[in-house]
Scaffold this active site. Structure first.
Site, PDB file in Angstrom:
ATOM      1  N   GLU A 274      -6.288  -8.910   4.142  1.00 13.06           N
ATOM      2  CA  GLU A 274      -5.427  -8.267   5.137  1.00 13.06           C
ATOM      3  C   GLU A 274      -5.437  -9.140   6.380  1.00 13.06           C
ATOM      4  O   GLU A 274      -6.503  -9.381   6.959  1.00 13.06           O
ATOM      5  CB  GLU A 274      -5.899  -6.853   5.488  1.00 13.06           C
ATOM      6  CG  GLU A 274      -5.725  -5.834   4.385  1.00 13.06           C
ATOM      7  CD  GLU A 274      -6.045  -4.416   4.832  1.00 13.06           C
ATOM      8  OE1 GLU A 274      -5.843  -4.098   6.035  1.00 13.06           O
ATOM      9  OE2 GLU A 274      -6.495  -3.626   3.980  1.00 13.06           O
TER      10      GLU A 274
ATOM     11  N   TYR B 209      -6.600  -8.614  12.286  1.00 11.87           N
ATOM     12  CA  TYR B 209      -5.330  -8.273  12.925  1.00 11.87           C
ATOM     13  C   TYR B 209      -5.393  -8.662  14.400  1.00 11.87           C
ATOM     14  O   TYR B 209      -6.447  -8.543  15.040  1.00 11.87           O
ATOM     15  CB  TYR B 209      -5.046  -6.779  12.801  1.00 11.87           C
ATOM     16  CG  TYR B 209      -4.782  -6.307  11.388  1.00 11.87           C
ATOM     17  CD1 TYR B 209      -3.565  -6.558  10.769  1.00 11.87           C
ATOM     18  CD2 TYR B 209      -5.751  -5.607  10.674  1.00 11.87           C
ATOM     19  CE1 TYR B 209      -3.310  -6.131   9.475  1.00 11.87           C
ATOM     20  CE2 TYR B 209      -5.515  -5.164   9.381  1.00 11.87           C
ATOM     21  CZ  TYR B 209      -4.289  -5.426   8.787  1.00 11.87           C
ATOM     22  OH  TYR B 209      -4.053  -4.995   7.510  1.00 11.87           O
TER      23      TYR B 209
ATOM     24  N   GLN C 111       1.760  -5.987   5.907  1.00 15.82           N
ATOM     25  CA  GLN C 111       2.090  -5.774   4.515  1.00 15.82           C
ATOM     26  C   GLN C 111       3.427  -6.426   4.195  1.00 15.82           C
ATOM     27  O   GLN C 111       3.960  -7.154   5.031  1.00 15.82           O
ATOM     28  CB  GLN C 111       2.101  -4.285   4.223  1.00 15.82           C
ATOM     29  CG  GLN C 111       0.725  -3.659   4.371  1.00 15.82           C
ATOM     30  CD  GLN C 111       0.642  -2.245   3.806  1.00 15.82           C
ATOM     31  OE1 GLN C 111       1.486  -1.764   3.071  1.00 15.82           O
ATOM     32  NE2 GLN C 111      -0.426  -1.554   4.187  1.00 15.82           N
TER      33      GLN C 111
ATOM     34  N   GLU D  38       0.845  -1.193   0.000  1.00 20.44           N
ATOM     35  CA  GLU D  38       0.000   0.000   0.000  1.00 20.44           C
ATOM     36  C   GLU D  38       0.874   1.234   0.000  1.00 20.44           C
ATOM     37  O   GLU D  38       1.990   1.225   0.529  1.00 20.44           O
ATOM     38  CB  GLU D  38      -0.901   0.001   1.247  1.00 20.44           C
ATOM     39  CG  GLU D  38      -1.824   1.208   1.337  1.00 20.44           C
ATOM     40  CD  GLU D  38      -2.775   1.138   2.526  1.00 20.44           C
ATOM     41  OE1 GLU D  38      -3.605   2.070   2.672  1.00 20.44           O
ATOM     42  OE2 GLU D  38      -2.699   0.170   3.303  1.00 20.44           O
TER      43      GLU D  38
ATOM     44  N   ASN E  31     -12.245  -0.745  -0.302  1.00 22.79           N
ATOM     45  CA  ASN E  31     -11.512  -1.222   0.868  1.00 22.79           C
ATOM     46  C   ASN E  31     -12.209  -0.798   2.152  1.00 22.79           C
ATOM     47  O   ASN E  31     -12.498   0.391   2.338  1.00 22.79           O
ATOM     48  CB  ASN E  31     -10.086  -0.658   0.871  1.00 22.79           C
ATOM     49  CG  ASN E  31      -9.330  -1.006   2.138  1.00 22.79           C
ATOM     50  OD1 ASN E  31      -8.866  -2.131   2.299  1.00 22.79           O
ATOM     51  ND2 ASN E  31      -9.201  -0.059   3.057  1.00 22.79           N
ATOM     52  N   GLU E  32     -12.516  -1.763   3.015  1.00 27.40           N
ATOM     53  CA  GLU E  32     -13.025  -1.498   4.372  1.00 27.40           C
ATOM     54  C   GLU E  32     -14.105  -0.412   4.382  1.00 27.40           C
ATOM     55  O   GLU E  32     -14.078   0.495   5.218  1.00 27.40           O
ATOM     56  CB  GLU E  32     -11.881  -1.132   5.313  1.00 27.40           C
ATOM     57  CG  GLU E  32     -10.928  -2.293   5.555  1.00 27.40           C
ATOM     58  CD  GLU E  32      -9.869  -2.009   6.604  1.00 27.40           C
ATOM     59  OE1 GLU E  32      -9.767  -0.847   7.083  1.00 27.40           O
ATOM     60  OE2 GLU E  32      -9.120  -2.942   6.963  1.00 27.40           O
TER      61      GLU E  32
ATOM     62  N   ASN F  65      -6.523   1.695   2.957  1.00 29.86           N
ATOM     63  CA  ASN F  65      -7.197   2.972   3.136  1.00 29.86           C
ATOM     64  C   ASN F  65      -6.796   3.979   2.069  1.00 29.86           C
ATOM     65  O   ASN F  65      -7.593   4.834   1.678  1.00 29.86           O
ATOM     66  CB  ASN F  65      -6.890   3.533   4.531  1.00 29.86           C
ATOM     67  CG  ASN F  65      -7.490   2.715   5.644  1.00 29.86           C
ATOM     68  OD1 ASN F  65      -8.156   1.711   5.408  1.00 29.86           O
ATOM     69  ND2 ASN F  65      -7.252   3.137   6.876  1.00 29.86           N
TER      70      ASN F  65
END
Length: 502
Positions: A293, A245, A350, A28, A173-174, A73
């Site tokens: 992710e 996460y 990442q 990213e 994304n999200e 993001n």
């Protein structure tokens, strides 16, 4: 006194083929993931395009097969057209996601050159925060149409005669997250994702599309978000995403070691929701999962997007990992493989510098973090099909997840090469005398047995200390054609690899 466990597998009982895209990662435009990460003109190892060869070499060693790009993001306020054409003419933009200055030195074309050099498949994300169907379809045209249209001819003029052929695309994304630029309700996102998918598929009907699922299992909208989004997009998408996460909090080591059990529940719940939508539609289509992710991330130590100072290529989320973190990363990867029938894509987030297995210093060295090792070993050896494993194991009491299995495992069988690989996590504080029963596979001999044992010490913060964290050989592994006996150290991740046949 050591506890005992048994794991039984047979070639007749498979979970599913292991999709190589499970060994994906994520680059990213965040912090130093791109600039001074994969890309640093003037670095002693930089190639003619400015990409660091030392990072490319470690990416190959890590075994990464696919990389999600450019966010994250970041993508939710990204204007992809800023990153094409002569670099000198590209605008410097304020990235609202990470309050960073984006130079746009690296854009679609540069990134695709890096992907070609590293042999990785691109998983492209489109902006559904501040943009929509028109910009997304134009990007598909730029990347995938051979020529004869405005955007495809622009790509050719920019030096890429042949189309990139990007197959997997993330629809935003999200978008469930209030932190996301352009955050939407499930209803609003579902409608926009469906409209965007329609346009993208008109540009290239061969695309595989990923709908945004929940940013975490703890989101208040989890479950209902997936249902509503899939009600809108079911006929157009192939995958739904989930992001996960984990971190150790308040010294709760047992719950941290049981993170894989939480991911297992997350996967099970998303599958159930997707299948309920299918049942309602009387459809035999099965939506697969993109865990695009996942990682250990000490997010409590992160300042948060609203508190960042405006900077260019800042050091953000550069977590340094311990051997305990490596054991948990190994267990999370084991969980993904155990669900190979439904998990098709997974991206360790990442790749470089940002919560990453690879770290660099500008103008200096690149090195492997502790978390590099379980991923590299698994990506190298876990091939073929995942096998069902009948497991008898003690339980482990945790404050956060209740009782979970002390032994977590995944088993990969590659009939072509004659390899049978056991990936084993001992989450408990006691040694675990483990019997691996594999009658039915024929002659077996030990090819390799290595382990990573969680330590009580802190992270490895540079190349010299990280080098001390390489996996260690396992002693006294006893192998017969019927079973293998191995003692798993406390709080450890272990790989036992057998060679089958003559």
């Amino acid at each position: 006194m050591a506890q005992r466990a048994r794991l039984t597998v047979h070639p007749s009982f498979t979970v599913g083929e292991i999709d190589r895209r499970i060994f994906g990662s994520f680059v990213e435009h965040l912090g130093r993931a791109v600039y001074t990460g994969i890309y640093e003109p003037g670095h002693p190892t930089a190639d003619a395009d400015g990409f660091r060869q030392d990072v490319a070499d470690l990416t190959a060693e890590l075994g990464v097969t696919a990389v999600r790009y450019p966010g994250g993001n970041f993508v939710s306020n990204y204007v992809w057209e800023d990153g094409i054409g002569p670099v000198a003419d590209r605008p410097r933009r304020l990235d609202l996601a990470w309050r960073s200055i984006e130079s746009n030195e690296v854009g679609v074309d540069e990134y695709q050159r890096w992907a070609a050099k590293t042999g990785t498949e691109t998983i492209m994300a489109v902006n559904l925060g501040t943009r929509g169907a028109d910009a997304a379809a134009a990007l598909v045209e730029y990347c995938n149409v051979p020529g004869g249209t405005a955007w495809s001819d622009r790509r050719r003029a920019n030096g890429a005669e042949e189309p990139y052929g990007v197959k997997v695309w993330c629809l935003g994304n999200e978008m469930d997250g209030p932190w996301q630029i352009g955050h939407k309700t499930a209803e609003g996102y579902g409608r926009l994702a469906s409209q965007t998918a329609q346009a993208m598929l008109r540009a290239d009907p061969t695309l595989e599309l990923v709908a945004c699922g929940s940013s975490s299992r703890e989101m208040a909208t989890f479950g209902e978000w997936e249902r509503v989004v899939l009600e809108h997009t079911f006929d157009q998408v192939d995958y739904i995403s989930l992001h996960a996460y984990y971190q150790e909090r308040n010294g709760d080591r047992a719950s941290f070691l049981a993170s894989g059990a939480s991911l297992e529940a997350f996967i099970t719940e998303v599958v159930a929701t997707a299948d309920a939508v299918a049942a309602k539609r009387h459809s035999d289509k099965r939506i697969r999962l993109s865990v695009d992710e996942w990682n250990v991330w000490y997010i409590d130590d992160f300042a948060g997007e609203d508190n960042l100072e405006l900077a260019e290529r800042p050091r953000l989320a550069e977590d340094a990992y311990s051997l305990l973190d490596a054991v948990v990363v190994g267990d999370l990867l084991t969980t993904l493989l155990r669900n190979a029938d439904r998990v098709a894509i997974a991206c360790l987030a990442q790749l470089v510098n940002v919560i990453a297995p690879i770290m660099t210093e500008p103008g200096g060295e690149a090195w492997r973090q502790t978390t590099f090792h379980p991923f590299a070993l698994t990506a190298k050896h876990a091939r073929g099909v995942a096998l069902e494993a009948r497991t008898e194991t003690p339980g482990l009491a945790t404050a956060k997840y209740g009782e979970v299995p002390a032994l977590a495992s995944a088993v990969a069988w590659d009939e072509e090469s004659g390899s049978l690989v056991f990936l084993l996590t001992n989450r408990s504080k006691e040694p675990l005398e483990t019997t691996l029963s594999h009658a039915g596979f024929g002659t077996a001999r030990l090819a390799e047995a290595v382990t990573i044992i969680a330590d009580a010490g802190g992270p490895r913060r540079d190349a010299a200390s990280a080098a001390l964290a390489t996996p260690q050989p396992v002693d006294k592994v006893r192998v017969t054609d019927a079973e293998t006996s191995v003692t798993l150290p406390p709080e450890s991740w272990t790989m036992v690899r057998l060679s089958l046949g003559a």
